[in-house]
Motif scaffolding. Structure first.
Motif, PDB file in Angstrom:
ATOM      1  N   TRP A   1       0.826  -1.206   0.000  1.00  0.00           N
ATOM      2  CA  TRP A   1       0.000   0.000   0.000  1.00  0.00           C
ATOM      3  C   TRP A   1       0.861   1.257   0.000  1.00  0.00           C
TER       4      TRP A   1
ATOM      5  N   GLN B   1     -20.680  -6.832   5.597  1.00  0.00           N
ATOM      6  CA  GLN B   1     -19.558  -5.891   5.492  1.00  0.00           C
ATOM      7  C   GLN B   1     -18.325  -6.632   4.967  1.00  0.00           C
ATOM      8  N   PRO B   2     -17.691  -6.075   3.935  1.00  0.00           N
ATOM      9  CA  PRO B   2     -16.556  -6.759   3.355  1.00  0.00           C
ATOM     10  C   PRO B   2     -15.389  -6.925   4.339  1.00  0.00           C
TER      11      PRO B   2
ATOM     12  N   GLY C   1     -13.985  -6.299  -1.731  1.00  0.00           N
ATOM     13  CA  GLY C   1     -12.877  -7.011  -1.118  1.00  0.00           C
ATOM     14  C   GLY C   1     -12.618  -6.473   0.273  1.00  0.00           C
TER      15      GLY C   1
ATOM     16  N   PRO D   1     -10.910  -4.219   2.564  1.00  0.00           N
ATOM     17  CA  PRO D   1     -10.174  -3.005   2.234  1.00  0.00           C
ATOM     18  C   PRO D   1      -8.782  -2.964   2.857  1.00  0.00           C
ATOM     19  N   ASN D   2      -8.496  -3.891   3.772  1.00  0.00           N
ATOM     20  CA  ASN D   2      -7.178  -3.874   4.407  1.00  0.00           C
ATOM     21  C   ASN D   2      -6.199  -4.841   3.766  1.00  0.00           C
TER      22      ASN D   2
ATOM     23  N   TYR E   1      -8.762  -6.767  -6.453  1.00  0.00           N
ATOM     24  CA  TYR E   1      -8.804  -5.347  -6.107  1.00  0.00           C
ATOM     25  C   TYR E   1      -7.956  -4.543  -7.099  1.00  0.00           C
TER      26      TYR E   1
ATOM     27  N   GLY F   1      -9.722  -4.171 -10.325  1.00  0.00           N
ATOM     28  CA  GLY F   1     -10.854  -3.263 -10.178  1.00  0.00           C
ATOM     29  C   GLY F   1     -10.416  -1.816 -10.067  1.00  0.00           C
ATOM     30  N   ALA F   2      -9.354  -1.581  -9.286  1.00  0.00           N
ATOM     31  CA  ALA F   2      -8.894  -0.204  -9.096  1.00  0.00           C
ATOM     32  C   ALA F   2      -8.263   0.347 -10.363  1.00  0.00           C
TER      33      ALA F   2
ATOM     34  N   ARG G   1      -9.083  -0.625 -13.451  1.00  0.00           N
ATOM     35  CA  ARG G   1     -10.003  -0.707 -14.582  1.00  0.00           C
ATOM     36  C   ARG G   1     -10.294   0.656 -15.206  1.00  0.00           C
TER      37      ARG G   1
ATOM     38  N   GLU H   1     -14.166   5.920  -6.898  1.00  0.00           N
ATOM     39  CA  GLU H   1     -12.744   5.584  -6.909  1.00  0.00           C
ATOM     40  C   GLU H   1     -11.876   6.610  -6.187  1.00  0.00           C
TER      41      GLU H   1
ATOM     42  N   ARG I   1      -9.358   5.711  -3.143  1.00  0.00           N
ATOM     43  CA  ARG I   1      -7.906   5.893  -3.213  1.00  0.00           C
ATOM     44  C   ARG I   1      -7.435   6.818  -2.102  1.00  0.00           C
TER      45      ARG I   1
ATOM     46  N   LYS J   1      -4.628   6.111   5.001  1.00  0.00           N
ATOM     47  CA  LYS J   1      -4.353   4.983   5.882  1.00  0.00           C
ATOM     48  C   LYS J   1      -2.847   4.689   5.904  1.00  0.00           C
ATOM     49  N   GLN J   2      -2.250   4.667   4.701  1.00  0.00           N
ATOM     50  CA  GLN J   2      -0.829   4.369   4.629  1.00  0.00           C
ATOM     51  C   GLN J   2      -0.023   5.433   5.370  1.00  0.00           C
TER      52      GLN J   2
ATOM     53  N   THR K   1      -9.304  -0.181   7.885  1.00  0.00           N
ATOM     54  CA  THR K   1     -10.276   0.467   7.013  1.00  0.00           C
ATOM     55  C   THR K   1     -11.610  -0.265   7.077  1.00  0.00           C
TER      56      THR K   1
END
Lengths: 279, 515
Positions: free
Chosen positions: A40, A135-136, A220, A222-223, A229, A232-233, A235, B363, B367, B373-374, B385
């Motif tokens: 990340w 909740q994912p 997914g 989120p952590n 992911y 998807g991000a 795309r 999106e 992001r 978070k990072q 998160t």
């Protein structure tokens, strides 16, 4: 056992599959040692194309995160989800199928109607609904994949048990007064296992795909960095930066292919008819 | 004030003259509306998309320039008494509703009574109102309990839409079937709403400004996917992408397309500001040092440059730089992870888990949540998160069930209207999405905001607000991030669309198409 490996290795597809998945497991287990930085972390300028900077071989994504690091860490999530959810699905499906097949009658009817209840709901929408409600998180994802994938196991095991139940050695066990649990677990299930193992390998592949699809849709955990992911991000920026989607996409393709090849190899190796021919 | 008005009028005349390169009549404009509005009756629904569509159907007493100077709307002139307690509006004569009935002061009185019930922000804006009267059909007099500086700023169409008395009188406004076919006095009339597809407005032939509007109609196209909206613009299906229609990372690419005009103007009245609610009730975040550490830990320049593609401005404090009485003479929080770590250590933070909830608006916001978070993880915070959808996040915010939560809110030009509500104790109320969600309570801040709202003259207000900004920035009740900028992207053939401080919300009146 030796024979099993000999048969397994005779199938070139199975060997390739084994190599791919062994590699993936290796990456999942030791990736963190090779890549101690979190996937990340923003390490470079965003949208850096691949093969331009040796530090970030596969380029960076929209925030400047290393795509290669994402692949490494994503392997862990994909494999973990694949294996754990399949294990959970087996622990639901195998006993249910065995009980239904062994006892028959009303028990069988009740359990099979219950199974059909799940089978009639399209599995992917059901998984989406479950994850959205719960909740994912990695737990809800594994849980929902397991819930949508156990019914075929139950049906398969039931069929196997139904046919094995009439075999003489089972009848003999019943006559000698063995308990039902003993007969199911010691006499029947070991002999019903081959097709289940083949199915399980395909289920792992399917679970990896399901997890990717959920993450792709933004459901997914989120952590956790996962391949779905990443696809998807990336795309929405595919026209500016193809590499963000292509590399994780290829990773999903290869690992799912690997699991399928293994499934095929197992099928050949565990099929007694093929085994006989080879003698 | 009168002088200001004359000046504004003169200025607006000059600017219209400068731009008046022979407006051409005719043509239809296709614009994106995102997301689909829940309704178009502006007195009941005030979502962003509703304001954007209905601001062209309804009108307010005043309009506001890009510098937030009041301009004539349904009122053609106004005076403020020397004691600043009486506001007299002269209404324009010969204005008719879309159904042909004449517009009079009775409609204004009726609207105000209705809005006090149906429009939370209007109710809040009118707390200082003692009474409102109509001596004749074309005069409305507002009398205030005490002078209230920002009062002249509350007559914009979204804040105080004027609705027709003859349609709503004696009925339940909320359930009146006429809400499906809104009737206003504006330049465009409602024609058709095909749910999930488009909203069609057509030109009001009897509009009270001679010769306007220039265009024959507007189609508001409803396209749920951001990428598909970009494509719709590229293929010429739509000509106008209002702010926020497409993802930020697509803005540079789309802006470079041939014959494309981009402007950041038209949001001055709202001056949206993004911040993170820091739940002051969470034991860890109750410590001021931790909150300050968060300000130092988050790389806001990065957020601006990378996540928002360089659009907007790093916020210095509770007030946006576009609104009155803003000061940057406050403590500064540059990106400084080392200092953040030191502060966390001082505060005795031991890795307690903190939940971070990004805004589920697409999106860009996802992001942004990941980047923040990072940043926080990098200084040693333990962040988890939480992924939610819009109703889920609203619910959690309203129940105060969060630790850190992203948001962005409008400021409405004056600290008394859009800033104070987020920090004063009286605005702590469970079950609402705005106002003081963080639970910050400081008697001194309460007192200053109370005084600032009613102080006269403006120099006194300025002094008070500068003081309160300093206190707030020192205390960090919430973590201010960016003054957002939403670029409006249009095909260059569309001229003169953004002329006011609320942009496309009431801009189609003056827009025309160059053929």
């Amino acid at each position: 056992m030796k024979k099993f490996w000999k048969l397994m290795l005779r199938n070139p597809g199975g060997v390739i599959g084994l190599v791919i998945i062994t590699l993936a497991i290796f990456v999942a287990l030791f990736g963190q040692m090779i890549f101690p930085t979190s996937p990340w972390r923003m390490v470079q300028r965003p949208f850096l194309p691949p093969f331009t900077n040796p530090m970030v071989t596969l380029g960076t994504d929209a925030l400047g995160r290393d795509v290669f690091a994402g692949l490494i860490y994503g392997a862990r999530v994909s494999l973990l989800v694949g294996l754990v959810s399949t294990t959970v699905a087996l622990t639901i499906g195998v006993p249910l199928g065995a009980i239904a097949g062994y006892f028959g009658g009303k028990v069988d009817d009740a359990l099979m109607r219950f199974t059909e209840f799940f089978q009639t709901i399209p599995s992917f929408p059901l998984a989406i609904v479950l994850v959205a409600i719960l909740q994912p998180s990695i737990y809800s994802i594994v849980g929902s994949i397991a819930i949508v994938s156990w019914p075929p196991v139950a049906r398969l095991v039931r069929g196997e048990v139904l046919s094995l139940r009439t075999r003489e050695y089972v009848q003999a066990a019943i006559v000698t007064g063995q308990s039902n649990t003993w007969i199911i677990s010691r006499e029947i299930l070991p002999n019903a296992l081959s097709p289940v193992i083949v199915l399980a390998s395909l289920m792992v592949a399917n679970a990896i795909l399901l997890e990717s699809s959920l993450s792709f849709l933004g459901l997914g955990d989120p952590n956790l960095m996962s391949w779905g992911y990443m696809v998807g991000a990336g795309r929405t920026v595919i026209r500016q930066a193809w590499w963000i989607t292509v590399f994780p996409g290829v990773a999903i393709l290869i690992s799912v292919l690997g699991m399928n090849l293994i499934g095929e190899g197992l099928n050949d190796a565990l099929n007694p008819r093929l085994a006989k021919d080879s003698r | 004030m009168l002088k200001k008005f004359v000046l504004a009028l003169a200025l607006s005349t000059v600017s219209t003259m400068a731009l008046a390169q022979e407006p051409k009549m005719g043509g239809t404009i296709n614009a994106v509306i995102q997301p689909e509005p829940p309704g178009l009756m502006l007195a009941l629904v005030q979502n962003g998309p509703t304001q954007m569509v209905s601001g062209n159907i309804y009108e307010g007493l005043l309009r506001y320039s890009k510098t937030l100077e009041p301009q004539p709307g349904l009122a053609e002139s106004w005076t403020i008494s020397p004691d600043a307690k009486t506001y007299t509006f002269k209404l324009k004569q010969g204005v008719t509703w879309h159904d042909g009935k004449p517009f009079t002061a009775a409609d204004v009185l009726f609207s105000i009574e209705t809005l006090k019930v149906t429009h939370a922000r209007a109710r809040n804006n009118l707390v200082q109102l003692d009474k409102v009267e109509a001596p004749d059909d074309y005069t409305v007099v507002f009398t205030l309990k005490q002078p209230f500086g920002p009062f002249i700023g509350i007559f914009e169409v979204g804040s105080m839409p004027i609705i027709p008395k003859h349609i709503y009188e004696g009925s339940d406004v909320k359930t009146n079937p006429a809400n499906n076919t809104p009737i206003g006095t504006g330049p465009f009339m409602f024609k058709e709403w095909k749910k999930g597809s488009f909203i069609q407005l057509v030109k009001n032939p009897n509009y009270h400004v001679q010769g306007k509007p220039y265009i024959d109609g507007i189609y508001w196209q409803i396209i749920p996917d951001a990428a598909a909206r970009s494509v719709a613009y590229e293929t010429g299906k739509v000509d106008v992408l209002p702010g926020g229609s497409i993802e930020n990372f697509d803005v540079p690419r789309v802006s470079k397309l041939p014959n494309t005009c981009v402007t950041g103007d038209g949001w001055e009245f709202f001056s949206p500001m993004a911040w993170m609610w820091l739940n002051n009730r969470t034991p860890v975040l109750a410590n001021k040092k931790v909150r300050q550490a968060i300000m130092y830990a988050v790389d806001r320049e990065f957020a601006k440059d990378v996540i928002w593609n360089g659009l907007g401005k790093v916020a210095t404090g509770p007030s946006s730089s576009a609104i009155k009485f803003y000061t940057d003479n406050v403590p500064k929080y540059p990106y400084d992870p080392a200092k953040a770590k030191a502060l966390l250590k001082e505060a005795g933070y031991k890795g307690e888990k903190i939940r971070l909830m990004p805004l589920p608006y697409g999106e860009t916001w996802s992001r942004w949540g990941e980047a923040v978070k990072q940043n926080l993880v990098d200084v040693g915070m333990n962040i988890e998160t939480i992924a939610t959808d819009v109703p889920g996040s609203n619910q959690k915010n309203m129940e105060w069930d969060y630790d850190i939560s992203f948001t962005y809110l409008y400021q409405y030009g004056d600290p008394a209207l859009g800033v104070g509500r987020n920090y004063v104790t009286s605005a702590i109320q469970k079950g609402q999405l705005f106002n003081n969600l963080e639970g910050y309570s400081n008697p001194e801040v309460d007192k200053l905001f109370e005084e600032g709202a009613v102080a006269t003259p403006d120099s006194k207000r300025k002094e008070i607000y500068e003081k309160v900004q300093k206190i707030l920035v020192e205390d960090v009740p919430v973590a201010w991030q960016l003054e957002l900028q939403f670029p409006t992207i249009t095909n260059c053939k569309i001229k003169n669309l953004i002329t006011t401080g609320i942009g496309v919300n009431d801009g189609f009146r003056d827009a025309w198409i160059d053929k």
